[in-house]
Design a protein around this motif. Structure first.
Motif, mmCIF file in Angstrom:
data_model
loop_
_atom_site.group_PDB
_atom_site.id
_atom_site.type_symbol
_atom_site.label_atom_id
_atom_site.label_comp_id
_atom_site.label_asym_id
_atom_site.label_seq_id
_atom_site.Cartn_x
_atom_site.Cartn_y
_atom_site.Cartn_z
ATOM 1 N N TYR A 95 0.809 -1.217 0.000
ATOM 2 C CA TYR A 95 0.000 0.000 0.000
ATOM 3 C C TYR A 95 0.846 1.274 0.000
ATOM 4 O O TYR A 95 0.318 2.368 0.194
ATOM 5 C CB TYR A 95 -0.989 0.018 1.175
ATOM 6 N N GLY A 96 2.134 1.143 -0.238
ATOM 7 C CA GLY A 96 2.983 2.336 -0.278
ATOM 8 C C GLY A 96 2.660 3.264 -1.430
ATOM 9 O O GLY A 96 2.954 4.457 -1.371
ATOM 10 N N ARG A 97 2.043 2.735 -2.484
ATOM 11 C CA ARG A 97 1.703 3.586 -3.635
ATOM 12 C C ARG A 97 0.522 4.504 -3.349
ATOM 13 O O ARG A 97 0.313 5.485 -4.074
ATOM 14 C CB ARG A 97 1.393 2.700 -4.853
ATOM 15 N N LYS A 98 -0.239 4.176 -2.315
ATOM 16 C CA LYS A 98 -1.410 5.007 -2.011
ATOM 17 C C LYS A 98 -1.107 5.838 -0.774
ATOM 18 O O LYS A 98 -1.671 5.633 0.303
ATOM 19 C CB LYS A 98 -2.642 4.116 -1.800
ATOM 20 N N ASP A 99 -0.186 6.813 -0.941
ATOM 21 C CA ASP A 99 0.227 7.664 0.176
ATOM 22 C C ASP A 99 -0.286 9.091 0.044
ATOM 23 O O ASP A 99 0.067 9.967 0.835
ATOM 24 C CB ASP A 99 1.752 7.673 0.294
ATOM 25 N N ARG A 100 -1.114 9.332 -0.958
ATOM 26 C CA ARG A 100 -1.679 10.669 -1.155
ATOM 27 C C ARG A 100 -2.982 10.526 -1.942
ATOM 28 O O ARG A 100 -3.246 9.501 -2.561
ATOM 29 C CB ARG A 100 -0.712 11.575 -1.921
ATOM 30 N N ARG A 101 -3.782 11.583 -1.897
ATOM 31 C CA ARG A 101 -5.061 11.569 -2.615
ATOM 32 C C ARG A 101 -4.860 12.106 -4.029
ATOM 33 O O ARG A 101 -4.470 13.257 -4.208
ATOM 34 C CB ARG A 101 -6.104 12.411 -1.880
ATOM 35 N N PRO A 107 -8.636 7.127 -0.311
ATOM 36 C CA PRO A 107 -8.071 6.755 0.991
ATOM 37 C C PRO A 107 -6.581 7.069 1.033
ATOM 38 O O PRO A 107 -5.929 7.235 -0.004
ATOM 39 C CB PRO A 107 -8.297 5.245 1.037
ATOM 40 N N LEU A 108 -6.050 7.119 2.228
ATOM 41 C CA LEU A 108 -4.597 7.241 2.438
ATOM 42 C C LEU A 108 -4.126 5.906 3.032
ATOM 43 O O LEU A 108 -3.786 5.800 4.199
ATOM 44 C CB LEU A 108 -4.284 8.406 3.370
ATOM 45 N N SER A 109 -4.111 4.881 2.195
ATOM 46 C CA SER A 109 -3.906 3.517 2.665
ATOM 47 C C SER A 109 -2.561 3.318 3.335
ATOM 48 O O SER A 109 -2.442 2.536 4.291
ATOM 49 C CB SER A 109 -4.067 2.543 1.495
ATOM 50 N N ALA A 110 -1.524 3.994 2.849
ATOM 51 C CA ALA A 110 -0.198 3.850 3.463
ATOM 52 C C ALA A 110 -0.233 4.284 4.926
ATOM 53 O O ALA A 110 0.371 3.638 5.794
ATOM 54 C CB ALA A 110 0.828 4.658 2.682
ATOM 55 N N ARG A 111 -0.950 5.357 5.207
ATOM 56 C CA ARG A 111 -1.051 5.829 6.585
ATOM 57 C C ARG A 111 -1.867 4.863 7.432
ATOM 58 O O ARG A 111 -1.549 4.624 8.601
ATOM 59 C CB ARG A 111 -1.694 7.220 6.622
ATOM 60 N N TYR A 112 -2.910 4.274 6.842
ATOM 61 C CA TYR A 112 -3.743 3.353 7.607
ATOM 62 C C TYR A 112 -2.952 2.094 7.979
ATOM 63 O O TYR A 112 -3.112 1.558 9.083
ATOM 64 C CB TYR A 112 -4.987 2.964 6.810
ATOM 65 N N VAL A 113 -2.114 1.613 7.073
ATOM 66 C CA VAL A 113 -1.257 0.469 7.386
ATOM 67 C C VAL A 113 -0.329 0.821 8.549
ATOM 68 O O VAL A 113 -0.142 0.032 9.481
ATOM 69 C CB VAL A 113 -0.445 0.043 6.148
ATOM 70 N N ALA A 114 0.253 2.010 8.498
ATOM 71 C CA ALA A 114 1.154 2.440 9.572
ATOM 72 C C ALA A 114 0.422 2.477 10.910
ATOM 73 O O ALA A 114 0.947 2.006 11.937
ATOM 74 C CB ALA A 114 1.735 3.815 9.247
ATOM 75 N N VAL A 128 12.482 -2.249 2.646
ATOM 76 C CA VAL A 128 13.458 -2.094 1.571
ATOM 77 C C VAL A 128 12.814 -1.288 0.444
ATOM 78 O O VAL A 128 11.689 -1.586 0.020
ATOM 79 C CB VAL A 128 13.919 -3.462 1.039
ATOM 80 N N ALA A 129 13.514 -0.277 -0.012
ATOM 81 C CA ALA A 129 13.100 0.488 -1.199
ATOM 82 C C ALA A 129 11.628 0.884 -1.146
ATOM 83 O O ALA A 129 10.814 0.439 -1.967
ATOM 84 C CB ALA A 129 13.399 -0.311 -2.472
ATOM 85 N N ALA A 130 11.284 1.720 -0.194
ATOM 86 C CA ALA A 130 9.914 2.223 -0.098
ATOM 87 C C ALA A 130 9.531 2.969 -1.369
ATOM 88 O O ALA A 130 10.372 3.625 -1.998
ATOM 89 C CB ALA A 130 9.779 3.153 1.104
ATOM 90 N N HIS A 131 8.273 2.861 -1.742
ATOM 91 C CA HIS A 131 7.815 3.523 -2.964
ATOM 92 C C HIS A 131 8.044 5.032 -2.894
ATOM 93 O O HIS A 131 8.480 5.652 -3.859
ATOM 94 C CB HIS A 131 6.333 3.226 -3.184
ATOM 95 N N ASN A 132 7.738 5.598 -1.757
ATOM 96 C CA ASN A 132 7.952 7.029 -1.522
ATOM 97 C C ASN A 132 8.576 7.151 -0.133
ATOM 98 O O ASN A 132 7.896 6.945 0.864
ATOM 99 C CB ASN A 132 6.615 7.786 -1.600
ATOM 100 N N LEU A 133 9.860 7.462 -0.086
ATOM 101 C CA LEU A 133 10.569 7.463 1.198
ATOM 102 C C LEU A 133 9.965 8.461 2.169
ATOM 103 O O LEU A 133 9.748 8.148 3.350
ATOM 104 C CB LEU A 133 12.052 7.762 0.982
ATOM 105 N N ALA A 139 4.424 8.509 7.498
ATOM 106 C CA ALA A 139 3.219 7.760 7.866
ATOM 107 C C ALA A 139 3.346 7.156 9.260
ATOM 108 O O ALA A 139 2.345 7.016 9.967
ATOM 109 C CB ALA A 139 2.951 6.658 6.845
ATOM 110 N N PHE A 140 4.563 6.803 9.651
ATOM 111 C CA PHE A 140 4.765 6.112 10.914
ATOM 112 C C PHE A 140 5.154 7.077 12.023
ATOM 113 O O PHE A 140 5.848 8.067 11.791
ATOM 114 C CB PHE A 140 5.863 5.051 10.773
#
Length: 333
Positions: A95-101, A107-114, A128-133, A139-140
């Motif tokens: 879900y790292g690809r969904k970090d913004r609207r 949804p902001l799925s990356a934040r919800y996972v965190a 390793v190699a986050a989609h968006n560092l 998010a965390f």
């Protein structure tokens, strides 16, 4: 210290443990009727520094969501049983690809996972190699450790003794920073003649558009860098564009090989792509093909665990060409 390797990450976990000089702690995972699951350590984690290696990619019998919830429940069980600290190691973090609207009401799925990982009692997370560092780190609210792969890929490229100049190509605007880091890593290990190029790409409702190609690749060995490959369309689009602009060879590199069942066949049969390199973050995942090589992450992950556990300092693997491995597995296995 206790090091657990959950289902789907056993092969990588054994190599991490061997590299680090510690054992894999025993645990049990059981499936029940109607899809429920139980995971538990078979040793008492009370007072221990616990590291949990989890494969969170989809494929085979387990979905991304299945693996994510199982990893979180296992970490929570270790926390409830008195672990001094629980660290989740997720080489691929979904879900790292969904970090913004990008569309209204997204949804902001990356934040919800965190938030879910934190709620389960994890003290820190390694990926390793986050989609968006920036998106991963922001998010965390627990400590994060990001393991970059640019040095591994730079070492492979530097080991290529062909005379043609080298160009790093970003296949879309979102990958420009990632490609710049690879460009810098190549220069840092003495590869002087390195160019840079990028492609435009826009996706809306599943339709890809954008044809701008910037950079000189004529007569060059082009290395297309992305963080992940799923269907392979983005990589092939960039490879074909590089060929059209005069590239001598095209080599694709990606940290995560999240291949669909058709992707390897599609990539291996396309004449525009000469070679493909991925890490084993999502193995087992591929059928044997002469175009594919796999770089192991075990040294990098073992070094990270050693540094995190008690502040032990291990150097990262040296910037020399890692030995690729072939993994003759079927897609989706």
């Amino acid at each position: 210290m206790l090091f657990f390797t959950l289902q789907g990450a056993e092969d990588l976990g054994q190599r991490v443990a061997a590299m680090g000089g510690w054992g894999v702690a025993p645990h049990e995972e059981r499936d029940f009727d109607m899809g429920e699951h139980k995971g538990r350590p078979l040793v008492d984690p009370r007072g221990h520094d616990v590291f949990v290696l989890a494969a969170l990619h989809g494929g085979g019998a387990a979905s991304v969501n299945d693996r994510l919830i199982r990893a979180m429940f296992f970490c929570a069980a270790c926390r409830d049983l008195g672990a001094a600290r629980v660290s989740l190691i997720a080489p691929y973090l979904p879900y790292g690809r969904k970090d913004r609207r990008t569309k209204d009401h997204d949804p902001l799925s990356a934040r919800y996972v965190a938030q879910a990982v934190e709620a389960m009692g994890c003290d820190q997370i390694v990926t390793v190699a986050a989609h968006n560092l920036a998106g991963f780190e922001n998010a965390f609210r627990i400590p994060t450790l990001h393991l970059a792969t640019e040095a591994l890929f730079a070492a492979l490229i530097a080991a290529d003794d062909k005379a043609a100049p080298c160009v790093v190509l970003a296949p879309d605007p979102g990958g420009i920073k990632r490609a710049q880091l690879l460009h810098e890593a190549l220069q840092a290990i003495g590869v002087a003649d390195v160019g840079f190029a990028f492609m435009d790409k826009r996706r809306s409702a599943g339709i890809v558009s954008g044809s701008l190609f910037a950079g000189d690749v004529a007569g060059a060995r082009v290395h297309v860098l992305d963080d992940m490959i799923c269907g392979g369309g983005t990589i092939l689009r960039a490879a074909q564009a590089a060929r059209a602009h005069g590239a001598v060879t095209v080599h694709a590199l990606a940290s995560h090989g999240l291949f669909t069942p058709q992707a390897i066949t599609r990539l291996s049969q396309d004449d525009g792509l000469d070679a493909l390199t991925v890490t084993d973050s999502a193995a087992p995942f591929v059928q044997d093909t002469p175009k594919l090589r796999v770089v192991g992450l075990a040294p990098m992950i073992a070094a990270a665990i050693a540094r995190l556990h008690g502040g032990t300092t291990w150097p990262l693997p040296p910037a020399s060409a890692p030995q690729p491995r072939s993994l003759p597995f079927a897609p989706g296995q």
